[in-house]
Design a protein around this motif. Structure first.
Motif, short mmCIF file in Angstrom:
data_model
loop_
_atom_site.label_atom_id
_atom_site.label_comp_id
_atom_site.label_asym_id
_atom_site.label_seq_id
_atom_site.Cartn_x
_atom_site.Cartn_y
_atom_site.Cartn_z
N GLY A 142 42.16 36.00 43.06
CA GLY A 142 41.55 36.54 41.85
C GLY A 142 40.06 36.74 41.97
O GLY A 142 39.48 37.55 41.24
N MET A 143 39.42 36.03 42.89
CA MET A 143 37.97 36.15 43.07
C MET A 143 37.60 37.28 44.03
O MET A 143 36.42 37.61 44.16
N GLN A 144 38.59 37.85 44.71
CA GLN A 144 38.30 38.90 45.68
C GLN A 144 38.01 40.22 44.98
O GLN A 144 38.64 40.55 43.98
N PRO A 145 37.04 40.99 45.50
CA PRO A 145 36.80 42.33 44.93
C PRO A 145 37.98 43.25 45.16
O PRO A 145 38.79 43.03 46.08
N ALA A 146 38.09 44.27 44.35
CA ALA A 146 39.19 45.22 44.48
C ALA A 146 39.12 45.94 45.82
O ALA A 146 38.04 46.24 46.32
N GLU A 147 40.28 46.19 46.39
CA GLU A 147 40.37 46.99 47.61
C GLU A 147 40.87 48.38 47.22
O GLU A 147 41.93 48.52 46.60
N THR A 186 43.47 40.81 27.59
CA THR A 186 44.81 40.90 27.02
C THR A 186 45.90 40.52 28.02
O THR A 186 46.89 39.91 27.65
N ASN A 187 45.72 40.87 29.28
CA ASN A 187 46.68 40.48 30.32
C ASN A 187 46.00 40.66 31.66
O ASN A 187 46.18 41.67 32.34
N GLY A 188 45.20 39.68 32.03
CA GLY A 188 44.45 39.82 33.26
C GLY A 188 43.89 38.49 33.71
O GLY A 188 44.20 37.44 33.15
N ALA A 189 43.04 38.55 34.71
CA ALA A 189 42.41 37.35 35.27
C ALA A 189 40.90 37.48 35.13
O ALA A 189 40.32 38.53 35.43
N ALA A 190 40.28 36.40 34.66
CA ALA A 190 38.81 36.35 34.55
C ALA A 190 38.36 35.07 35.24
O ALA A 190 38.41 33.99 34.67
N ILE A 191 37.93 35.22 36.48
CA ILE A 191 37.51 34.08 37.28
C ILE A 191 36.04 34.24 37.59
O ILE A 191 35.65 35.05 38.44
N GLY A 192 35.21 33.53 36.86
CA GLY A 192 33.78 33.74 36.98
C GLY A 192 33.42 35.14 36.53
O GLY A 192 33.80 35.59 35.45
N ASN A 212 33.37 43.08 39.53
CA ASN A 212 32.51 41.91 39.38
C ASN A 212 31.40 42.33 38.43
O ASN A 212 30.58 43.18 38.77
N LYS A 213 31.38 41.75 37.23
CA LYS A 213 30.46 42.23 36.20
C LYS A 213 29.00 41.93 36.51
O LYS A 213 28.11 42.50 35.87
N ALA A 214 28.74 41.06 37.50
CA ALA A 214 27.37 40.75 37.88
C ALA A 214 26.88 41.62 39.03
O ALA A 214 25.81 41.39 39.56
N ARG A 215 27.69 42.63 39.41
CA ARG A 215 27.36 43.43 40.59
C ARG A 215 27.44 44.91 40.26
O ARG A 215 28.31 45.62 40.76
N PRO A 216 26.56 45.44 39.38
CA PRO A 216 26.58 46.87 39.10
C PRO A 216 26.16 47.64 40.35
O PRO A 216 25.56 47.07 41.27
N ASN A 231 34.44 48.26 40.63
CA ASN A 231 33.46 48.28 41.71
C ASN A 231 34.04 47.51 42.87
O ASN A 231 35.11 46.89 42.76
N ILE A 232 33.36 47.56 44.01
CA ILE A 232 33.88 46.87 45.18
C ILE A 232 32.82 45.92 45.73
O ILE A 232 31.93 45.50 44.98
N ALA A 233 32.90 45.57 46.99
CA ALA A 233 32.18 44.41 47.51
C ALA A 233 30.67 44.43 47.29
O ALA A 233 30.07 43.41 46.95
N THR A 234 30.03 45.58 47.48
CA THR A 234 28.58 45.67 47.34
C THR A 234 28.21 46.90 46.53
O THR A 234 29.00 47.85 46.43
#
Length: 253
Positions: A142-147, A186-192, A212-216, A231-234
């Motif tokens: 759940g902590m991994q960025p989307a691929e 509503t139906n998801g994961a919020a991990i940090g 990742n909401k801290a990584r615009p 968004n993705i990794a960087t």
């Protein structure tokens, strides 16, 4: 953090501290799981005073771990917060093992734990380890960025709540630096800061988030049936993905 989140963070540790106080200082031993269901005869075989001290001390420690861990996770130190929370497992295992010496019902005439009791304890500990491992795997995922990949003019989002979206169905594509206010999951994961799945936002309403909401920045794409922020990794990789998506969409026009 909003007030409901703060209250939730405080409520669970406070309840554990209350139970520990009542057991330790008010003699409410029936709050101890297992002891409360024993017959009067079996209760007489339990050395309840030192057992109550052990249980109350464990509850104080668990409350502290939960409070510190949840605060760290909510303030963005997600990895450190989960490391702190991991200390719950050894504390619980130690509590289960140490509690046995105060339960005369589980001891033989020489004071050793009966074989049947040892097997039961081992099964409990193994179950805890399996569940903890399973939860740990889910948290790491759940902590991994989307691929995100392009496959045959389809945008393929892998991982939890993954989906495949034909580029031809994208009606709106933007790169944005800020997100609308997130109202609820509503139906998801919020991990940090990592959000994945179905959420509701102020303005857009129901959306899918893979970010990742801290990584615009964030890519906003809309089809006729859904709105997605991702968004993705960087930040650089997100901008490159946006340009790739925009080029692919133009080629299909």
């Amino acid at each position: 953090m909003n007030w409901p989140t703060i209250l939730l963070i405080l409520a669970v540790p406070a309840l554990l501290v209350l139970f520990a106080y009542l057991i330790r200082f008010r003699g409410m031993y029936n709050l101890i799981s297992g002891y409360n269901t024993m017959s009067p005869e079996k209760k007489r075989n339990v050395d309840i005073v030192p057992l109550s001290r052990l249980v109350s001390n464990a509850l104080f420690i668990i409350a502290g771990i939960l409070l510190v861990g949840m605060l760290l996770i909510q303030t963005g130190a997600t990895t450190v917060g989960f490391i702190v929370m991991a200390f719950l497992l050894p504390v619980l295992i130690a509590l289960i093992v140490l509690a046995q010496k105060y339960d005369g019902n589980r001891l033989d005439s020489s004071g050793a734990t009966r074989p049947g009791a040892k097997i039961a304890i081992a099964l409990i500990i193994i179950s805890m380890l399996v569940v903890t491992g399973f939860v740990g795997i889910l948290l790491v995922k759940g902590m991994q960025p989307a691929e995100v990949d392009f496959v045959d003019n389809n945008l393929k989002i892998s991982g939890m709540y993954g989906r495949e979206i034909p580029i031809a169905e994208i009606k709106k594509l933007e790169l944005v630096d800020t997100l609308p206010k997130i109202l609820r999951r509503t139906n998801g994961a919020a991990i940090g800061d990592q959000l994945t799945g179905h959420f509701t936002m102020e303005g857009p309403g129901a959306v899918m988030l893979y970010l990742n909401k801290a990584r615009p920045p964030f890519i906003l794409l809309e089809t006729t049936t859904q709105k997605i922020y991702l968004n993705i990794a960087t930040p650089e990789a997100t901008r490159a993905l946006f340009e790739q998506m925009r080029t692919a969409a133009k080629q299909l026009d």
